[in-house]
Enzyme design. Structure first.
Site, PDB file in Angstrom:
ATOM      1  N   ASP A 223       0.842  -1.208   0.000  1.00 35.56           N
ATOM      2  CA  ASP A 223       0.000   0.000   0.000  1.00 35.56           C
ATOM      3  C   ASP A 223       0.874   1.254   0.000  1.00 35.56           C
ATOM      4  OD1 ASP A 223       0.776  -0.813   2.543  1.00 35.56           O
ATOM      5  OD2 ASP A 223      -1.121  -0.324   3.521  1.00 35.56           O
ATOM      6  N   ASP A 247       1.188  -6.930 -10.954  1.00 32.13           N
ATOM      7  CA  ASP A 247       0.196  -6.590 -11.974  1.00 32.13           C
ATOM      8  C   ASP A 247      -0.367  -5.197 -11.700  1.00 32.13           C
ATOM      9  OD1 ASP A 247      -1.676  -6.965 -14.104  1.00 32.13           O
ATOM     10  OD2 ASP A 247      -3.212  -7.363 -12.592  1.00 32.13           O
TER      11      ASP A 247
HETATM   12  C1  IPM Z   1      -0.986  -8.219 -17.519  1.00 32.03           C
HETATM   13  C2  IPM Z   1      -2.464  -8.419 -17.718  1.00 32.03           C
HETATM   14  C3  IPM Z   1      -2.806  -9.881 -17.431  1.00 32.03           C
HETATM   15  C4  IPM Z   1      -2.394 -10.182 -16.007  1.00 32.03           C
HETATM   16  C5  IPM Z   1      -4.288 -10.254 -17.679  1.00 32.03           C
HETATM   17  C6  IPM Z   1      -4.734  -9.942 -19.083  1.00 32.03           C
HETATM   18  C7  IPM Z   1      -4.577 -11.676 -17.324  1.00 32.03           C
HETATM   19  O1  IPM Z   1      -3.198  -7.554 -16.915  1.00 32.03           O
HETATM   20  O2  IPM Z   1      -0.193  -8.886 -18.211  1.00 32.03           O
HETATM   21  O3  IPM Z   1      -0.620  -7.388 -16.688  1.00 32.03           O
HETATM   22  O4  IPM Z   1      -3.158  -9.916 -15.070  1.00 32.03           O
HETATM   23  O5  IPM Z   1      -1.294 -10.695 -15.807  1.00 32.03           O
HETATM   24 MG    MG Z   2      -2.025  -6.156 -15.869  1.00 32.26          MG
END
Ligand code: IPM
Ligand code: MG
Length: 370
Positions: A223, A247
């Site tokens: 965070d 992500d």
């Molecule tokens: C990324 C994308 C993917 C992920 C999705 C499309 C599954 O957001 O490559 O960051 O979450 O890894």
């Molecule tokens: Mg992503």
């Protein structure tokens, strides 16, 4: 040099941006006397429609016979209501797992000419230069069970955050190695005040750090990291974190560079068969309109030349060409600001290609921009 490249365009703008990156790779081959052979495979929604699977075996075979993989993007509203095994994203997760692409490198590079495109003030973002090392084959994305269930007669759901010590160790080690070639600082991001998985992560990071006395290790709660990325992004050099945190933080970090459309990524395996893809999605709303920003995919192709083929000069030629084109004021819509020359996907590709080949692009000569 002769190399085989598997190209998996996927869905939405994936087709347009990979087409652009292939053109750029061809330009590099022409200028430097290499030969790249491209073999195309299906993944995601288009693969579901045409083969019944988001990652058909044939696609995996094509990848395994290649020296590197270039991927566009997957997904779209058409498949959003599908069951998990028939979702485009499942194809993407499966290829990461099947090729054992455990390390996803997402460099955040500042382009001075794009400072207007970022919502952040120039003094905050200028000279920002760090890399997010995202663990890509473990954590919440792959842990089992992951399902709807019933608990005491009521609807419930479970996802599992699972890591083995060795999986944490190899990604943290990679981050330390990278830091050695950069500014010798690793920020390990976790949620160790709440999650047991994060406490093991932190423990392993501390152990690995002992082998790298020349590299500074800092721990940061996720965070806080989300806030620091906006407040003071210059403090980061190498950020290493688990799959889902990586992500989320990498999308956040993309605004520092102006747009998600600018961020490339490299997914590395232990075998050396690596995959390169932009971090953005398939953007169904603008698919097929020739609006998409091809630069993230073009820069991913540069990463391929550098990391898979050892072609440093060629990789730099692409990166330099991208910078030149931006400095000339050319922009796709996502990175446009007042006074910029807005051009299409194909025109942007033509500009970068021209810069690589030291020629003037058609759109440049004709001033064919809106
Ligand atoms: C990324 C994308 C993917 C992920 C999705 C499309 C599954 O957001 O490559 O960051 O979450 O890894
Ligand atoms: Mg992503």
């Amino acid at each position: 040099m002769l190399k085989k490249i598997a190209v998996l365009p996927g869905d939405g703008i994936g087709k347009e941006v990979t087409k652009g990156a292939v053109e750029i790779l061809e330009a590099v081959a022409e200028r430097y006397g290499h030969s790249f052979q491209f073999e195309y495979g299906k993944i995601g929604g288009i693969a579901i429609d045409e083969t019944g699977s988001p990652l058909p075996d044939e696609t995996l075979e094509i990848c395994k016979k290649s020296d590197a993989v270039l991927l566009g993007a997957v997904g779209g509203p058409k498949w959003d209501q599908n069951p998990p095994q028939l979702r485009p994203e499942t194809g993407l997760l499966k290829i990461r797992k099947e090729l054992n692409l455990y390390a996803n490198l997402r460099p955040i590079t500042y382009y001075s000419s794009l400072s207007e495109a970022s919502p952040l003030r120039k003094e905050i973002i200028e000279e920002v230069d760090f890399i997010i090392v995202r663990e890509l084959t473990g954590g919440l994305y792959f842990g089992k069970p992951s399902q709807r269930t019933v608990h005491h007669g009521k609807e419930a759901v479970v996802d599992t955050l699972f890591y083995q010590r060795d999986e944490i160790k190899r990604i943290v080690e990679l981050a330390f190695q990278l830091a050695r070639s950069r500014r010798q600082k690793v920020t390990s991001v976790d949620k160790a005040n709440v999650l047991e998985s994060s406490r093991l992560w932190r423990e392993v990071a501390n152990e690995v750090a002992k082998d790298y006395p020349d590299v500074e290790l800092e721990h940061m709660l996720v965070d806080n990291a989300a806030m620091q990325l906006i407040r003071n992004p210059k403090q980061f050099d190498v950020v290493v974190t688990e799959n889902m945190f990586g992500d989320i933080l990498s999308d956040e970090a993309s605004v520092l560079t102006g747009s998600l459309g600018m961020l490339p990524s490299a997914s590395l395996s232990e075998t050396g068969l690596n995959l390169y893809e932009p971090i953005h999605g398939s953007a169904p709303d603008i698919a097929g309109m020739n609006y998409a920003n091809p630069l993230a995919t073009i820069l991913s192709a540069a990463a391929m030349l550098r990391l898979s083929f050892g072609l440093e000069e060629e990789a730099e030629a692409i990166e330099k060409a991208v910078k030149e084109v931006l400095d000339l004021g050319f922009r796709t819509r996502d990175i446009s600001s007042q006074g910029s020359k807005v051009i299409s996907t194909s025109e942007m590709v033509a500009e970068v290609k021209a810069a690589i080949l030291d020629q003037e692009a058609i759109s440049n000569i004709m001033g064919a921009y809106a």
